[in-house]
Design an enzyme around this catalytic site. Structure first.
Site, mmCIF file in Angstrom:
data_model
loop_
_atom_site.group_PDB
_atom_site.id
_atom_site.type_symbol
_atom_site.label_atom_id
_atom_site.label_comp_id
_atom_site.label_asym_id
_atom_site.label_seq_id
_atom_site.Cartn_x
_atom_site.Cartn_y
_atom_site.Cartn_z
ATOM 1 N N TYR A 111 22.663 43.083 35.261
ATOM 2 C CA TYR A 111 23.417 43.771 34.212
ATOM 3 C C TYR A 111 23.998 45.097 34.699
ATOM 4 O O TYR A 111 23.325 45.839 35.416
ATOM 5 C CB TYR A 111 22.496 44.051 33.016
ATOM 6 C CG TYR A 111 23.210 44.711 31.862
ATOM 7 C CD1 TYR A 111 23.926 43.950 30.951
ATOM 8 C CD2 TYR A 111 23.210 46.093 31.712
ATOM 9 C CE1 TYR A 111 24.612 44.545 29.911
ATOM 10 C CE2 TYR A 111 23.883 46.699 30.671
ATOM 11 C CZ TYR A 111 24.585 45.925 29.771
ATOM 12 O OH TYR A 111 25.268 46.521 28.738
ATOM 13 N N TRP A 113 27.795 47.935 34.592
ATOM 14 C CA TRP A 113 29.244 48.128 34.459
ATOM 15 C C TRP A 113 29.990 48.010 35.779
ATOM 16 O O TRP A 113 31.215 47.874 35.780
ATOM 17 C CB TRP A 113 29.536 49.483 33.823
ATOM 18 C CG TRP A 113 29.653 49.417 32.337
ATOM 19 C CD1 TRP A 113 28.677 49.048 31.460
ATOM 20 C CD2 TRP A 113 30.813 49.734 31.558
ATOM 21 N NE1 TRP A 113 29.158 49.131 30.173
ATOM 22 C CE2 TRP A 113 30.463 49.550 30.201
ATOM 23 C CE3 TRP A 113 32.092 50.169 31.861
ATOM 24 C CZ2 TRP A 113 31.363 49.779 29.152
ATOM 25 C CZ3 TRP A 113 32.989 50.400 30.820
ATOM 26 C CH2 TRP A 113 32.615 50.190 29.475
HETATM 27 N N1 LIG Z 1 18.692 56.387 26.742
HETATM 28 C C1 LIG Z 1 19.793 55.646 26.799
HETATM 29 N N2 LIG Z 1 19.882 54.621 27.681
HETATM 30 C C2 LIG Z 1 21.008 53.878 27.733
HETATM 31 C C3 LIG Z 1 22.085 54.135 26.851
HETATM 32 C C4 LIG Z 1 21.953 55.197 25.916
HETATM 33 O O1 LIG Z 1 22.863 55.461 25.105
HETATM 34 N N3 LIG Z 1 20.801 55.940 25.934
HETATM 35 N N4 LIG Z 1 23.219 53.347 26.911
HETATM 36 C C5 LIG Z 1 23.036 51.979 27.361
HETATM 37 C C6 LIG Z 1 24.341 51.355 27.556
HETATM 38 S S1 LIG Z 1 25.359 51.289 26.180
HETATM 39 C C7 LIG Z 1 24.732 50.805 28.715
HETATM 40 S S2 LIG Z 1 26.200 49.899 28.768
HETATM 41 C C8 LIG Z 1 23.907 50.887 29.920
HETATM 42 C C9 LIG Z 1 24.739 51.108 31.186
HETATM 43 O O2 LIG Z 1 23.994 50.854 32.311
HETATM 44 P P1 LIG Z 1 24.682 50.476 33.725
HETATM 45 O O3 LIG Z 1 25.958 49.745 33.505
HETATM 46 O O4 LIG Z 1 23.649 49.820 34.561
HETATM 47 O O5 LIG Z 1 24.988 51.936 34.286
HETATM 48 P P2 LIG Z 1 25.971 52.433 35.413
HETATM 49 O O6 LIG Z 1 25.574 53.838 35.716
HETATM 50 O O7 LIG Z 1 27.380 52.210 34.999
HETATM 51 O O8 LIG Z 1 25.587 51.536 36.658
HETATM 52 C C10 LIG Z 1 26.503 50.963 37.494
HETATM 53 C C11 LIG Z 1 25.953 50.967 38.917
HETATM 54 O O9 LIG Z 1 26.765 50.127 39.713
HETATM 55 C C12 LIG Z 1 27.145 50.800 40.919
HETATM 56 N N5 LIG Z 1 28.453 50.246 41.296
HETATM 57 C C13 LIG Z 1 29.679 50.610 40.875
HETATM 58 N N6 LIG Z 1 30.605 49.803 41.406
HETATM 59 C C14 LIG Z 1 29.963 48.901 42.188
HETATM 60 C C15 LIG Z 1 30.389 47.802 42.983
HETATM 61 O O10 LIG Z 1 31.564 47.474 43.083
HETATM 62 N N7 LIG Z 1 29.414 47.081 43.616
HETATM 63 C C16 LIG Z 1 28.102 47.408 43.520
HETATM 64 N N8 LIG Z 1 27.233 46.655 44.169
HETATM 65 N N9 LIG Z 1 27.686 48.458 42.783
HETATM 66 C C17 LIG Z 1 28.595 49.183 42.117
HETATM 67 C C18 LIG Z 1 27.153 52.257 40.559
HETATM 68 O O11 LIG Z 1 26.989 53.062 41.707
HETATM 69 C C19 LIG Z 1 25.983 52.331 39.559
HETATM 70 O O12 LIG Z 1 24.780 52.576 40.211
HETATM 71 O O13 LIG Z 1 22.948 51.946 29.782
HETATM 72 C C20 LIG Z 1 22.161 51.835 28.604
HETATM 73 N N10 LIG Z 1 21.109 52.838 28.631
HETATM 74 N N1 LIG Z 2 32.533 59.459 28.274
HETATM 75 C C1 LIG Z 2 31.877 58.296 28.117
HETATM 76 N N2 LIG Z 2 32.305 57.407 27.187
HETATM 77 C C2 LIG Z 2 31.649 56.240 27.006
HETATM 78 C C3 LIG Z 2 30.532 55.891 27.796
HETATM 79 C C4 LIG Z 2 30.098 56.843 28.781
HETATM 80 O O1 LIG Z 2 29.104 56.615 29.501
HETATM 81 N N3 LIG Z 2 30.790 58.014 28.903
HETATM 82 N N4 LIG Z 2 29.909 54.675 27.622
HETATM 83 C C5 LIG Z 2 30.641 53.604 26.966
HETATM 84 C C6 LIG Z 2 29.693 52.567 26.529
HETATM 85 S S1 LIG Z 2 29.056 51.522 27.714
HETATM 86 C C7 LIG Z 2 29.347 52.393 25.249
HETATM 87 S S2 LIG Z 2 28.271 51.114 24.838
HETATM 88 C C8 LIG Z 2 29.875 53.247 24.181
HETATM 89 C C9 LIG Z 2 28.748 53.702 23.270
HETATM 90 O O2 LIG Z 2 29.167 54.196 22.066
HETATM 91 P P1 LIG Z 2 28.068 54.820 21.092
HETATM 92 O O3 LIG Z 2 26.831 54.061 21.213
HETATM 93 O O4 LIG Z 2 28.593 54.969 19.728
HETATM 94 O O5 LIG Z 2 27.961 56.257 21.769
HETATM 95 P P2 LIG Z 2 26.828 57.355 21.821
HETATM 96 O O6 LIG Z 2 27.479 58.508 22.515
HETATM 97 O O7 LIG Z 2 25.566 56.821 22.377
HETATM 98 O O8 LIG Z 2 26.547 57.708 20.308
HETATM 99 C C10 LIG Z 2 27.551 58.237 19.443
HETATM 100 C C11 LIG Z 2 26.932 59.308 18.572
HETATM 101 O O9 LIG Z 2 26.000 58.770 17.639
HETATM 102 C C12 LIG Z 2 25.223 59.864 17.176
HETATM 103 N N5 LIG Z 2 23.931 59.425 16.660
HETATM 104 C C13 LIG Z 2 22.787 59.270 17.361
HETATM 105 N N6 LIG Z 2 21.802 58.871 16.546
HETATM 106 C C14 LIG Z 2 22.327 58.767 15.303
HETATM 107 C C15 LIG Z 2 21.819 58.372 14.018
HETATM 108 O O10 LIG Z 2 20.668 58.015 13.860
HETATM 109 N N7 LIG Z 2 22.692 58.350 12.990
HETATM 110 C C16 LIG Z 2 23.980 58.729 13.122
HETATM 111 N N8 LIG Z 2 24.759 58.656 12.041
HETATM 112 N N9 LIG Z 2 24.487 59.120 14.302
HETATM 113 C C17 LIG Z 2 23.680 59.120 15.379
HETATM 114 C C18 LIG Z 2 25.031 60.763 18.377
HETATM 115 O O11 LIG Z 2 25.152 62.118 17.998
HETATM 116 C C19 LIG Z 2 26.085 60.293 19.354
HETATM 117 O O12 LIG Z 2 26.874 61.331 19.901
HETATM 118 O O13 LIG Z 2 30.516 54.402 24.698
HETATM 119 C C20 LIG Z 2 31.424 54.116 25.767
HETATM 120 N N10 LIG Z 2 32.098 55.353 26.059
HETATM 121 MO MO LIG Z 3 27.384 50.266 26.771
#
Ligand SMILES: Nc1nc2c(c(=O)[nH]1)N[C@H]1C(S)=C(S)[C@@H](COP(=O)(O)OP(=O)(O)OC[C@H]3O[C@@H](n4cnc5c(=O)[nH]c(N)nc54)[C@H](O)[C@@H]3O)O[C@H]1N2
Ligand SMILES: Nc1nc2c(c(=O)[nH]1)N[C@H]1C(S)=C(S)[C@@H](COP(=O)(O)OP(=O)(O)OC[C@H]3O[C@@H](n4cnc5c(=O)[nH]c(N)nc54)[C@H](O)[C@@H]3O)O[C@H]1N2
Ligand SMILES: [Mo]
Length: 785
Positions: A111, A113
């Site tokens: 899993y 990005w």
């Molecule tokens: N506490 C907390 N945890 C969260 C979240 C949160 O809101 N709070 N958000 C969650 C969400 S929504 C998501 S989507 C996940 C994201 O979790 P991930 O998608 O696992 O996070 P990334 O940091 O994007 O990891 C991508 C990795 O791939 C590597 N990479 C980039 N390009 C390439 C390539 O071409 N080849 C290879 N082999 N490697 C590459 C990068 O160096 C990096 O280490 O995290 C989740 N975890």
């Molecule tokens: N710059 C940037 N943009 C991103 C990403 C990134 O890593 N960087 N990740 C992308 C990815 S993979 C995803 S999945 C999306 C995620 O999109 P989201 O999951 O919506 O993004 P978050 O920033 O985790 O959360 C949005 C806001 O929800 C609020 N929040 C937290 N807890 C609560 C609650 O209990 N109630 C309410 N009402 N609000 C709450 C927080 O203040 C937070 O800033 O974003 C995408 N966009």
């Molecule tokens: Mo995500």
């Protein structure tokens, strides 16, 4: 001489300026109205000290062979080996595990990005390779929207994520909408990203257009800056984890005053009566009215009543962010969001209705897009899978049964983990638990460009080329532009692409021809572009490859909206345009889910007290709710080693936002080092004291590179501000088993700076001198094996 070449990242399209094999800068592509600064951090990370430039094998693995690591994974030194030796070791290990334990003992869901690009997409590469190698245990759903993806198909039909193409667009809201109530806000930073690239960051200006057209915004969030200043949003600083109670309170006030949409509820929905009995308190004697909701959410009852009035009388979008479903019982927020919207009178009418993620990525910018060809992955012969966030449970409890969406399943016994393009030491919860689970498999193989924790906790590491070091083409899921990605610079000597590594393994395992089909990377890019061109020929004309490659990109006319699952058509003629739910209608009550008999996900939306929340009695809990949201200076953990992300650190650590009241009580000032802790772990972060955050809440964005004081040791202090040492690794419910990082309580204290250990996330691990023969990086070979 300086070169300028086009490229694409998940955070936008750029021109790479390079000179003599060095990347100097990334400039936003022309035509991007609100480019993201995230790209600026890519240049200096390209060849920094963290770059891995030779295949590496963990010392203990090399000495003892495959087997559980007993705490040595993450702690051992690494031995550099030649590329050929690494390929030999990995091919033999895949062969061994296949023969002794079967392919289901290999976990290669991988899993993450990774990077933009249709061909080099790391997940497509690893899945294609491992499927040809006999298959692997896979995963379903995502960390992003794990609960939403499983609940919404029961409630409104469609695939898990199709709601993004069924939401009202900003343009519709600007012309016909009046009110956008956003649970979880609409943080601008979250529009900077789109999987596969963004030629124009249009969301900010489209949001402003709505505001100029008179649309009012309500930001329901513990954080004020979750709505941009230019939207003048009303801020409802909700207690985290209580959005369902607020939605119920709003629904109650509308229904009790008989302003609900009787016609739509009767014609287009099922199960309203049963839900209404719960709402009105007929069974449990508790009316879910504004006063009740106020006690849970800490939003004044008057404010709830007036918002209910506004919703019932205005064309309203009920917008639910993804963050609020990454929580205990996360299924309920999206289910209840649909129900509130169905009650409101705006669902299926122009500029109103239900949205899940307006303000995130490009949702709401448009609905239609053009389909681009992807690298074919083939069929996985192995059928075992887990819900993605249950990985540590799987590794710790082989053979144990678990529930998922009406099925009873068993965890397979994993011997080999193979990962390319994700970072579980960023994305998973309760990282100390993951560290323990990670010791159990016999071998862990990782492809990574940099020495982040994911690489450091592996047995065998293939260093891989970055996105700037290879050719590809890309186009984001909501984007109209298809862009060429030219190779800006060569990879360091001895570093190959994921594709080249898998080709080398396929050769050793006897299926090179099937895997490569005789193409090098350039030929594949050409092929996939041509397949895209042919696939779209009925609707749009794309230039031939050479012209496209020379021009650097092509922008297509808008694509038609998908009509499947349209709420407008449902409202017009529900019998002609049914949803693909059990009943063909919106399921306010779901007989299917009720039949599963899950007490943590009953048959209609229900307020279920979270595992951890500020409403629990004071003596029985920690006093602060941790929001670990998406970072503004990066995508997750990517390029945390780059200058842009590092420029945002405070005291060398990830910033933690605290309200002045909470900071004052603890003697914390901006710039201090703060220790955040709970029973699962502790980390250090840099304080930012701000009234942007409501009292009782601290915000530590996700993605700081995991930096435990003693890697591999249980509960070791994390020095850099990775919130996932604090979050709990528990599924949303037996229905979806999604991740629940949002359900986390902590305490915070000031740390004497003289006694705070220095963060060391950007110091590479120790390597062993392998002696004169294998120390030489091999000369860079031809692109194809
Ligand atoms: N506490 C907390 N945890 C969260 C979240 C949160 O809101 N709070 N958000 C969650 C969400 S929504 C998501 S989507 C996940 C994201 O979790 P991930 O998608 O696992 O996070 P990334 O940091 O994007 O990891 C991508 C990795 O791939 C590597 N990479 C980039 N390009 C390439 C390539 O071409 N080849 C290879 N082999 N490697 C590459 C990068 O160096 C990096 O280490 O995290 C989740 N975890
Ligand atoms: N710059 C940037 N943009 C991103 C990403 C990134 O890593 N960087 N990740 C992308 C990815 S993979 C995803 S999945 C999306 C995620 O999109 P989201 O999951 O919506 O993004 P978050 O920033 O985790 O959360 C949005 C806001 O929800 C609020 N929040 C937290 N807890 C609560 C609650 O209990 N109630 C309410 N009402 N609000 C709450 C927080 O203040 C937070 O800033 O974003 C995408 N966009
Ligand atoms: Mo995500």
């Amino acid at each position: 001489m300086k070169r300028r070449t086009p490229t694409v990242a998940h955070w936008g399209n750029y021109t790479v300026v390079s000179d003599n094999g060095r990347v100097l800068a990334l400039e936003p592509a022309r035509g991007d109205s609100a480019p993201s600064a995230i790209g600026s951090g890519m240049a200096d990370a390209q060849r920094d000290a963290m770059r891995i430039t030779q295949p590496m094998v963990r010392e203990g693995w090399l000495a003892d062979g495959p087997g559980p690591a007993n705490g040595r994974r993450g702690r051992d030194r690494f031995v550099p080996v030649s590329h050929d030796r690494a390929l030999d070791l990995v091919a033999a290990e895949i062969e061994r595990v296949r023969n002794t334990s079967g392919n289901a003992a290999i976990y290669a869901s991988s899993y993450g990005w990774s990077s933009a690009g249709r061909f080099h997409h790391a997940q497509s590469q690893i899945h294609r390779f491992m499927r040809m190698a006999g298959g692997y245990t896979d995963s379903v759903n995502s960390y992003s929207v794990g609960a939403m993806e499983v609940i919404l198909p029961h409630v409104i039909g469609g695939t898990g994520m199709s709601i993004w193409r069924r939401c009202p667009t900003y343009e519709e809201i600007a012309s016909s909408g009046e009110l956008v109530v956003s649970f979880g806000g609409m943080a601008r930073k979250n529009t900077e990203i789109e999987q596969g690239g963004i030629a124009d960051h249009a969301a900010p200006r489209l949001q402003e257009r709505c505001r100029r057209a008179g649309v009012r915004f309500v930001n329901v969030s513990p954080v004020r800056s979750d709505s941009a200043d230019d939207l003048d949003a009303d801020w409802l600083p909700i207690r985290p984890g209580t959005d369902v109670a607020l939605m119920l309170g709003l629904a109650y006030e509308i229904v009790a005053s008989d302003r609900h949409d009787h016609d739509f509820l009767a014609r287009c929905c099922v199960g309203f009566e049963e839900f209404a009995a719960y709402l009105l308190g007929r069974g449990d004697g508790i009316p879910k009215d504004a006063a009740w909701a106020s006690g849970i959410t800490e939003i004044p009852a008057d404010r709830i009543r007036s918002l209910a009035e506004q919703i019932a009388t205005s064309r309203t979008v009920i917008n639910v962010s993804w963050s609020i479903q990454r929580m205990d019982h996360g299924e309920q927020t999206h289910w209840m969001g649909v129900v509130l919207s169905a009650i409101s009178g705006s669902l299926g009418r122009p500029g109103g209705g239900f949205a899940a993620g307006l303000g995130i990525t490009q949702v709401g910018v448009r609905r239609g897009s053009h389909k681009k060809a992807a690298l074919p992955q083939g069929e996985n012969p192995v059928k075992s899978f887990i819900p993605v966030a249950r990985i540590a449970d799987m590794l710790l409890s082989p053979g144990e049964s678990f529930e998922y969406n009406g099925q009873s399943l068993r965890y397979p016994d994993i011997k080999l983990v193979y990962w390319a393009g994700g970072n579980p030491f960023h994305h998973h919860q309760d990282l100390h638990r993951l560290v323990q689970a990670w010791q159990r498999p016999e071998t862990i193989i990782v492809h990574e460009p940099w020495w982040n924790a994911h690489a450091r906790f592996a047995d065998i590491v293939f260093p891989v080329a970055t996105t700037l070091e290879r050719e590809d083409f890309a186009g984001g899921g909501f984007d109209l532009t298809i862009s060429a990605m030219h190779r800006a610079v060569d990879p360091p000597p001895g570093v190959y692409t994921d594709y080249e590594v898998f080709s080398g393994l396929a050769a050793r395992l006897g299926f090179e021809d099937r895997f490569t089909e005789g193409r090098d990377a350039h030929a594949w890019v050409r092929e996939l572009y041509e397949r895209t061109r042919t696939g779209l020929a009925q609707s749009v004309e794309l230039p031939p490859f050479d012209e496209f490659w020379e021009r650097g990109g092509v922008t297509l006319p808008p694509a038609p909206d998908p009509t499947a699952g349209s709420f407008t058509l449902l409202r017009q003629e529900p019998e002609t345009y049914p949803l693909d739910t059990q009943s063909g209608k919106i399921e306010i009550t779901s007989a299917t889910i009720a039949r599963f008999g899950y007490d943590d996900c009953p048959g209609h939306p229900t307020w279920l007290e979270p595992r951890e929340w500020l409403g629990a009695p004071a003596g029985e809990r920690l006093p602060l709710h941790l929001v670990s949201n998406q970072p503004s200076r990066r995508l997750h953990s990517q390029y945390d080693n780059g200058s842009y992300s590092r420029g945002g650190k405070v005291a060398g650590r990830e910033p933690v936002l605290l309200n002045p009241v909470d900071a004052g009580e603890r003697g914390i000032a901006s710039g201090d080092v703060v220790r955040l802790w709970n029973a699962r772990g502790a980390c250090l972060a840099g304080a930012v004291v701000t009234d942007e955050v409501r009292p009782g809440v601290v915000v530590l964005a996700t993605g700081a590179w995991f930096d435990p004081e003693e890697p591999g040791a249980p509960g070791s202090l994390e020095r850099h501000g990775n919130p996932n040492v604090l979050t709990a690794d528990v599924g949303t419910s037996r229905l979806a088993q999604g991740s629940t990082s949002g359900t986390t309580l902590v305490e915070a204290e000031r740390v004497d700076p003289a006694r705070a250990p220095e963060p060391r996330p950007f110091v590479p691990p120790e390597t062993v001198d392998p002696g004169p023969t294998s120390a030489q990086p091999p000369p860079r070979g031809p692109l194809l094996f």
